[in-house]
Design an enzyme around this catalytic site. Structure first.
Site, PDB file in Angstrom:
ATOM      1  N   GLU A   1      38.369  81.706  62.429  1.00  0.00           N
ATOM      2  CA  GLU A   1      37.173  81.237  61.902  1.00  0.00           C
ATOM      3  C   GLU A   1      36.762  82.000  60.610  1.00  0.00           C
ATOM      4  O   GLU A   1      36.103  81.199  59.675  1.00  0.00           O
ATOM      5  CB  GLU A   1      36.249  81.500  62.832  1.00  0.00           C
ATOM      6  CG  GLU A   1      36.514  80.713  64.205  1.00  0.00           C
ATOM      7  CD  GLU A   1      37.370  81.576  65.275  1.00  0.00           C
ATOM      8  OE1 GLU A   1      37.179  81.549  66.286  1.00  0.00           O
ATOM      9  OE2 GLU A   1      37.912  82.620  64.794  1.00  0.00           O
TER      10      GLU A   1
ATOM     11  N   CYS B   1      34.403  83.770  69.107  1.00  0.00           N
ATOM     12  CA  CYS B   1      33.866  85.039  69.628  1.00  0.00           C
ATOM     13  C   CYS B   1      32.520  85.428  69.156  1.00  0.00           C
ATOM     14  O   CYS B   1      31.790  84.555  68.071  1.00  0.00           O
ATOM     15  CB  CYS B   1      34.556  86.180  69.434  1.00  0.00           C
ATOM     16  SG  CYS B   1      34.639  86.894  67.698  1.00  0.00           S
TER      17      CYS B   1
END
Length: 126
Positions: A70, A98
């Site tokens: 990401e 996360c």
């Protein structure tokens, strides 16, 4: 102050551009796995559906603990736009982000996070 809202409709199959972004993210995840990384992929598309950032886990290759898929995709998208504010962009990722990645996608942006193909990731809009 920013708030995160959980999008619980999980109707990704209704939007062809979402399906295409998730397929591209899955391709990146496969490539990450093939290179010995944790198989996670991410893609950022702008409001028109154009891919502006692609990423896969690169922690082993770069020895950088922040090289999550990401973050790599968000950095590429920021570079492509010339702005860290990814207004109206969508982040497609193959696994629930996360806390670091969720925070990164939410800081000062209006980014939508698509659920992963298994539906385990919440989709959020800032």
């Amino acid at each position: 102050m920013q708030t995160l809202r959980v999008r619980d409709d999980h109707r990704v199959q209704d939007r062809p551009e979402d399906v295409a972004a998730l397929r591209r993210a899955l391709d990146e995840a496969r490539a990450a796995g093939d290179s010995g990384e944790v198989p996670i992929g991410a893609v950022v598309v702008d409001a028109s559906g154009t891919v502006i950032g692609v990423g896969r886990n690169e922690r082993e290759a770069t020895n950088d603990p922040t090289s999550h898929a990401e973050v790599v995709a968000l950095r590429a998208a920021g570079a492509a736009l010339g702005d860290w504010r990814l207004e109206g962009c969508t982040l497609a990722v193959t696994l629930e982000p996360c806390p670091m990645c969720a925070w990164s996608s939410a800081r000062g942006t209006r980014t939508t996070v698509l659920p992963d193909p298994c539906g385990t990731c919440c989709a959020t809009a800032v």
